[in-house]
Motif scaffolding. Structure first.
Motif, mmCIF file in Angstrom:
data_model
loop_
_atom_site.group_PDB
_atom_site.id
_atom_site.type_symbol
_atom_site.label_atom_id
_atom_site.label_comp_id
_atom_site.label_asym_id
_atom_site.label_seq_id
_atom_site.Cartn_x
_atom_site.Cartn_y
_atom_site.Cartn_z
ATOM 1 N N UNK A 1 0.777 -1.316 0.032
ATOM 2 C CA UNK A 1 -0.152 0.086 0.096
ATOM 3 C C UNK A 1 0.947 1.233 0.060
ATOM 4 N N UNK A 2 2.088 1.200 0.908
ATOM 5 C CA UNK A 2 2.946 2.344 0.822
ATOM 6 C C UNK A 2 3.477 2.655 -0.836
ATOM 7 N N UNK A 3 3.619 1.851 -1.438
ATOM 8 C CA UNK A 3 4.233 1.979 -2.795
ATOM 9 C C UNK A 3 3.169 2.798 -3.543
ATOM 10 N N UNK A 4 1.870 2.225 -3.402
ATOM 11 C CA UNK A 4 0.822 2.833 -4.221
ATOM 12 C C UNK A 4 0.739 4.414 -3.732
ATOM 13 N N UNK A 5 0.955 4.565 -2.515
ATOM 14 C CA UNK A 5 0.974 5.881 -2.126
ATOM 15 C C UNK A 5 2.413 6.854 -2.707
ATOM 16 N N UNK A 6 3.310 6.073 -2.680
ATOM 17 C CA UNK A 6 4.432 6.988 -2.812
ATOM 18 C C UNK A 6 4.584 7.271 -4.763
ATOM 19 N N UNK A 7 4.178 6.278 -5.545
ATOM 20 C CA UNK A 7 3.877 6.479 -6.987
ATOM 21 C C UNK A 7 2.598 7.162 -7.270
ATOM 22 N N UNK A 8 1.919 7.648 -6.190
ATOM 23 C CA UNK A 8 0.694 8.358 -6.485
ATOM 24 C C UNK A 8 0.848 9.942 -6.936
ATOM 25 N N UNK A 9 -0.123 10.483 -7.523
ATOM 26 C CA UNK A 9 0.155 12.000 -8.248
ATOM 27 C C UNK A 9 -0.282 12.873 -7.064
ATOM 28 N N UNK A 10 -0.815 12.656 -5.937
ATOM 29 C CA UNK A 10 -1.554 13.187 -4.939
ATOM 30 C C UNK A 10 -0.405 13.780 -3.858
ATOM 31 N N UNK A 11 -0.321 14.936 -3.807
ATOM 32 C CA UNK A 11 1.072 15.525 -2.897
ATOM 33 C C UNK A 11 0.569 15.042 -1.422
ATOM 34 N N UNK A 12 -0.547 15.199 -0.806
ATOM 35 C CA UNK A 12 -0.770 14.919 0.814
ATOM 36 C C UNK A 12 -0.417 13.330 0.451
ATOM 37 N N UNK A 13 -0.753 12.608 -0.318
ATOM 38 C CA UNK A 13 -0.492 11.286 -0.126
ATOM 39 C C UNK A 13 1.089 10.834 -0.218
ATOM 40 N N UNK A 14 1.613 11.317 -0.689
ATOM 41 C CA UNK A 14 3.200 11.211 -0.777
ATOM 42 C C UNK A 14 3.760 11.813 0.495
ATOM 43 N N UNK A 15 3.253 12.947 1.163
ATOM 44 C CA UNK A 15 3.730 13.284 2.378
ATOM 45 C C UNK A 15 3.405 12.364 3.408
ATOM 46 N N UNK A 16 2.218 11.852 3.379
ATOM 47 C CA UNK A 16 1.776 10.740 4.298
ATOM 48 C C UNK A 16 2.672 9.636 4.274
ATOM 49 N N UNK A 17 2.776 9.006 2.994
ATOM 50 C CA UNK A 17 3.837 8.040 2.570
ATOM 51 C C UNK A 17 5.187 8.152 3.357
ATOM 52 N N UNK A 18 5.813 9.411 3.291
ATOM 53 C CA UNK A 18 7.019 9.655 3.827
ATOM 54 C C UNK A 18 7.128 9.751 5.419
ATOM 55 N N UNK A 19 5.879 10.086 5.773
ATOM 56 C CA UNK A 19 5.707 10.166 7.593
ATOM 57 C C UNK A 19 5.637 8.893 7.683
ATOM 58 N N UNK A 20 4.796 8.082 7.120
ATOM 59 C CA UNK A 20 4.709 6.629 7.681
ATOM 60 C C UNK A 20 5.962 5.945 7.402
ATOM 61 N N UNK A 21 6.473 5.953 6.323
ATOM 62 C CA UNK A 21 7.922 5.330 6.313
ATOM 63 C C UNK A 21 8.974 5.725 7.512
ATOM 64 N N UNK A 22 8.684 6.773 7.791
ATOM 65 C CA UNK A 22 9.603 7.399 9.047
ATOM 66 C C UNK A 22 9.248 6.601 10.005
ATOM 67 N N UNK A 23 7.919 6.450 10.621
ATOM 68 C CA UNK A 23 7.502 5.908 11.829
ATOM 69 C C UNK A 23 7.437 4.383 11.994
ATOM 70 N N UNK A 24 7.676 3.788 10.842
ATOM 71 C CA UNK A 24 7.719 2.370 10.774
ATOM 72 C C UNK A 24 9.234 1.795 10.650
ATOM 73 N N UNK A 25 10.048 2.692 10.600
ATOM 74 C CA UNK A 25 11.633 2.467 10.705
ATOM 75 C C UNK A 25 12.212 1.494 11.675
ATOM 76 N N UNK A 26 11.704 1.822 13.149
ATOM 77 C CA UNK A 26 11.992 1.215 14.175
ATOM 78 C C UNK A 26 11.679 -0.357 14.200
ATOM 79 N N UNK A 27 10.576 -0.805 13.444
ATOM 80 C CA UNK A 27 9.945 -1.998 13.414
ATOM 81 C C UNK A 27 10.387 -2.938 12.320
ATOM 82 N N UNK A 28 11.357 -2.762 11.570
ATOM 83 C CA UNK A 28 11.965 -3.381 10.560
ATOM 84 C C UNK A 28 13.273 -3.754 10.662
#
Length: 1026
Positions: free
Chosen positions: A900-927
């Protein structure tokens, strides 16, 4: 009196307004209003609210005037006084003209009666007519003279002071400047309470006086009647009071007598207790004596040599059995006598003794001096034979009863041995009665001697053991246990036995597990041998003495003894003394002691005689569940909790108390914020102790879930069908449940009581409490595992959808449950945000995170992150991202989230891309590093190359989070390359974002990245404004 006061007050008001004492009148208005006399202040209020007298613009101008200094105020006062004097002079001239005109008009009036009626009507119609009447009356008397004004001023001053209007009186003093009101010249008008006298004189001189006097008299009469009624009521109350006091005194006397009786009964109870204790002591002494006698008998038995099997059997019989045996022998003797007369050949054959000694009645025993005696049956037979041969010799006849009694004095011979294979004839052995008596006395003497030797041996052993034990190696002291046990069991003196028991418990200073096991086995064996009473009086006191010992190994021995010795004491001792010992051990500072106390309390519960101590045990159970030691908690959950449920059969009560403890542990914590109405005011700051308590209580709830599920199955009407047991909570069953065809309290508890309480608990936990939220999630997953997919779909999922504010079908709920489930719906904006923050993570991970709901979870996440981006606020986005972050704590969902994150990254929606970056940031400690290299970094590189600056800056922050958590060289190199690309843009904002991201990572990253930062910013990163 109220009418008189009102009239006097109206007179004063008229005078102040007539004489233009406005400040005094204004002060009087306020004091009347303060006293609640609004009806007398009506004219003053109308006067001061008159816009013609006091224009609003002038009042507002006065209010807006600046505060002047005292000098300017003094000057203004003097100027106003001058103007006031001129105005007063002009007013006096105008009043004189008015008086003249009034005099002329009065002459033209119709009659005095009409004039009087008009004046009365004017009084009733308002302040304006009253003022006209007053003017007329003054015109009749003419203008006030100076001496009259002075007298009236003094009378008004006196009235104000008497009436309590002191502030008005002070203002009146200041307003009257041409007279000293403290000095009233001696004149006919100078009388005490002058204004009232003037008023009475005025009433007596007018036609209205009569009417007012009549009204006053009527009011006086009504007041007198009311006074009489009040006096009558007072008398009734006094009588009731006297009756009540009499009743109270009688009750006090009865209370005193009851107290005295209670005290006497308490004294009687104390006396009975003392007598009971005394009787118990005597009973224990008697038991001790009985024990000593038994040991004496056992000692005598030990001193004998081996005897025949039948003789040993005879020795073990009681005196009653011996008497029964004697009776049977007598009967046999009669039979033998009859047989002797009929069969002489049989007697001859017995006398000949041709057969060997084979039967039990012909057992021959031999003493130490080789003297032989026969079994009592043989002796009796020979006596019968002698009686048949010589009937005349009655002196030598020994009856069977005499022989039996002689032999029954000491039925066992301690110094005899079996002799098998010998044939004894009548000629060789033919003892007389004296010989038998002699042998009996010798046996008794031998028994006494053997008993003495046994007691002496036990005494020597008891004296020597305490001296021997300290000099035996610790690892070999358990070899002394048989000797110690023998001495304790057989010694007649209780004090010596107590000393030996103390030695047994203190055999090893700090016994290890194996040594404690050996000592405990010895105590159990000893308790089996000595019985309940000696176990209670000798072994348990030693346990109580060791309960506060310095070494925890000794206290551990006490804890073990409570569970293993309990079955060897009386039932009433188990739930009193032994439970008290366990309760004290539960408070012990050593973890191993508390753990042993938990284990032995679980062993002790099935031995309790009744349920009187249930609630005390339940309280101890919850205390141990919340113990700070994890080992104690684990033992409690695995052993004590199942034992309490099995013993008490109160699963419903335990569950109610458990949920109450969980909620109260969180609710008593302070709120996150003191601002009422905010989301943070609903969240709680949990301390370490409260967090631990909630965690272990949730663990207990999870451990009890199988019991809840089993009880629900047992109470189900379909539980008897083996084919449906595995899928009992299926859709058809839920349809029957929703239709009200089955009543299942055990089944309803989970979704009607438990789930709403867990949702309430979740709404108290801040987002950082991942451990507790994870514990709730595991409970929800266990519910779906036990109850099945139908229960998850139709019961659990609708509850959580309603709780986060979404619509759900309650088709499978009974109608009476709908109101409670719908009550979970958030109604306000704060409640909706709180639900998204606290309940949405549980819905994602605990309900939709079940294996059977994988596809539905994907759809729901896509709805939140992809389809609903434009309809959500920034705060809501942050809370949804945090919910997805919590879902990432479960590794099984990582692949789905990255898709689902990759769908958000390649989306044309700016807010969705920002949310993807924020989500990638918060899930880093769990991988791990591999996932970061294959999924996180490619997605961030894609976002970092975006043309939108907001997307680019969000990706820079996410790169900093990756650098903070991973020290892999390959990952660090990729981050360096990307940071160089950001810095090459030359944007100041991009540089600041890079600095912020790398500074956060500096304390946790590798030296290579630190050198890279220093090379990029040789002047130091502190130069950049943060």
């Amino acid at each position: 009196m109220d009418v008189e006061k009102s009239s006097l007050c109206n007179c004063v008001v008229n005078f102040l307004l007539e004489e233009n004492y406005l400040l005094t009148a204004f002060e009087l208005l306020h004091e009347l209003l303060d006293d609640g006399r609004d009806d007398q202040a009506i004219r003053l209020k109308n006067f001061f609210s008159d816009s013609s007298q006091f224009p609003p613009d002038q009042i507002s101008r006065f209010n807006s005037l600046r505060v002047a200094d005292p000098q300017s105020l003094l000057q203004e006062k003097e100027a106003i006084e001058e103007k006031l004097a001129i105005s007063e002079y002009e007013l006096r001239l105008a009043q004189e003209d008015i008086l003249k005109f009034k005099t002329e008009l009065q002459k033209k009036a119709e009659s005095p009666v009409t004039e009087l009626r008009e004046s009365n009507a004017s009084v009733n119609n308002g302040p304006q007519y009253q003022r006209q009447k007053t003017d007329v009356s003054f015109s009749d008397l003419g203008p006030l003279k100076d001496n009259e004004r002075r007298d009236l001023n003094c009378a008004v001053k006196e009235y104000l002071l008497i009436a309590g209007y002191r502030l008005t009186a002070m203002t009146f003093f200041e307003e009257v400047t041409d007279q000293n009101l403290d000095v009233w010249q001696n004149s006919p008008a100078c009388v005490p309470d002058a204004l009232r006298h003037y008023y009475y004189q005025y009433l007596s001189s007018t036609t209205e006086a009569a009417e007012e006097k009549i009204s006053m008299l009527r009011k006086n009469e009504s007041l007198l009647e009311k006074n009489e009624k009040l006096n009558h009521e007072k008398l009734c109350l006094v009588k009731n009071k006297d009756m009540a006091e009499g009743q109270i005194s009688a009750l006090n006397k009865s209370l005193e007598s009851l107290k005295k009786d209670l005290k006497d009964k308490e004294n009687l109870v104390q006396d009975l207790k003392q007598s009971l204790e005394h009787q118990r002591k005597e009973l224990n002494d008697c038991r001790a004596e009985v024990t000593a006698l038994k040991m004496h008998i056992e000692g005598s038995r030990l001193g004998r040599n081996m005897v025949a099997t039948d003789v040993d059997h005879v020795q073990s019989l009681s005196l009653e059995k011996y008497k029964e045996e004697v009776k049977s022998l007598q009967m046999e003797l009669e039979i033998l006598r009859s047989n002797i007369a009929n069969a002489p050949d049989y007697i001859v054959s017995v006398q000949a003794g041709k057969e060997s000694v084979q039967m039990e009645e012909k057992v021959v025993v031999m003493d130490e001096e080789k003297s032989i005696i026969q079994h009592p049956v043989d002796a009796i037979t020979r006596v019968v034979e002698e009686a048949d041969q010589s009937l005349a010799a009655d002196d030598n006849l020994i009856t069977p009863k005499e022989v039996s009694e002689e032999y029954s004095v000491n039925p066992s011979n301690g110094s005899t041995a079996l002799t098998n294979g010998e044939s004894v004839s009548k000629q060789n052995v033919e003892p007389s009665a004296s010989t038998i008596l002699h042998l009996t006395r010798e046996d008794h003497t031998a028994e006494t001697a053997s008993e003495k030797r046994g007691l002496q041996t036990i005494q020597i052993l008891a004296d020597a053991l305490p001296k021997i034990v300290p000099y035996v190696l610790i690892n070999h002291r358990e070899e002394l246990l048989p000797l110690i046990m023998c001495a304790i069991e057989r010694h007649p003196e209780s004090s010596t036995r107590d000393s030996l028991t103390h030695t047994l418990f203190n055999l090893i200073k700090r016994p290890d597990h194996q040594q404690r096991r050996i000592i405990m086995d010895a105590c159990v064996s000893l308790a089996q041998n000595v019985g309940e009473m000696r176990t209670e009086t000798e072994l348990l006191p030693q346990c109580w003495e060791q309960i506060n010992h310095t070494y925890e190994e000794r206290r551990l021995l006490v804890a073990q003894s409570c569970g293993e010795l309990a079955e060897f004491v009386r039932p009433e001792i188990r739930d009193s003394l032994i439970l008290s010992i366990v309760q004290q051990l539960i408070e012990d500072s050593a973890t191993v002691v508390r753990e042993a106390a938990v284990h032995n309390l679980a062993l002790l519960l099935p031995l309790f005689p009744n349920m009187d101590k249930y609630f005390k045990v339940e309280e101890l159970m919850f205390q141990l569940v919340c113990d700070p030691s994890g080992v104690v908690v684990e033992t409690t959950l695995k052993e004590l909790v199942p034992a309490v449920i099995k013993w008490g059969h109160k699963l419903d009560h335990v569950l109610r108390v458990l949920l109450s403890h969980i909620l109260s542990s969180a609710e008593r914590c302070p709120p996150l914020s003191g601002v009422e109405g905010s989301v943070e005011s609903h969240l709680r700051v949990l301390g370490e102790r409260e967090r631990w308590n909630v965690d272990v209580l949730l663990r207990m709830l999870l451990e009890m879930l199988p019991s809840v599920h089993q009880k629900a199955i047992e109470m189900s009407p379909f539980s008897s069908d083996p084919e449906t047991t595995g899928t009992i909570f299926s859709t058809p069953f839920l349809e029957l449940y929703a239709g009200g065809h089955v009543q299942l309290p055990a089944f309803e508890w989970l979704h009607v009581d438990c789930m709403p309480d867990l949702i309430e608990l979740a709404c108290l936990l801040p987002p950082k409490e991942d451990t507790l939220r994870n514990r709730i999630t595991r409970f929800l997953l266990a519910v779906s595992e036990h109850y099945g997919d139908s229960y998850l779909t139709h019961i659990l999922l609708p509850i959580f959808l309603v709780a986060i504010g979404e619509d759900a079908l309650l088709t499978y709920f009974p109608s009476e449950s709908h109101s409670k489930i719908e009550g979970l719906m958030p109604r306000t904006a704060v409640a909706k945000r709180l639900a998204t923050m606290c309940i949405l993570p549980l819905l994602l991970a605990g309900v939709l995170g079940a294996p059977s709901k994988h596809e539905q979870l994907v759809e729901y996440l896509r709805k939140l992150l992809v389809e609903g981006v434009g309809n959500q606020s920034t705060k809501c986005n942050a809370e949804i991202i945090d919910a997805v972050r919590f879902l990432c704590t479960f590794e099984v969902h990582h692949g789905m989230i990255f898709n689902i994150l990759w769908e958000m990254v390649v989306s044309s929606n700016i807010d969705m891309k920002i949310n993807a970056a924020n989500l990638l940031k918060v899930i880093v400690p769990y991988i791990d590093a591999k996932v970061a290299s294959t999924h996180i970094l490619p997605a961030l590189v894609t976002l970092g190359s975006d043309q939108n600056l907001s997307v680019k800056y969000a990706s820079i922050v996410a790169f900093g989070a990756v650098a903070q958590h991973f020290k892999n060289d390959m990952i660090v190199d990729k981050i360096r390359v990307q940071m160089d690309a950001f810095l090459e843009d030359g944007s100041h904002e991009a540089t600041i974002a890079v600095v912020h991201a790398l500074v956060v990572a500096v304390p946790h990253t590798t030296d290579r990245l630190k050198d890279y930062i220093l090379n990029i910013f040789p002047g130091g990163i502190v130069l950049f404004p943060f």
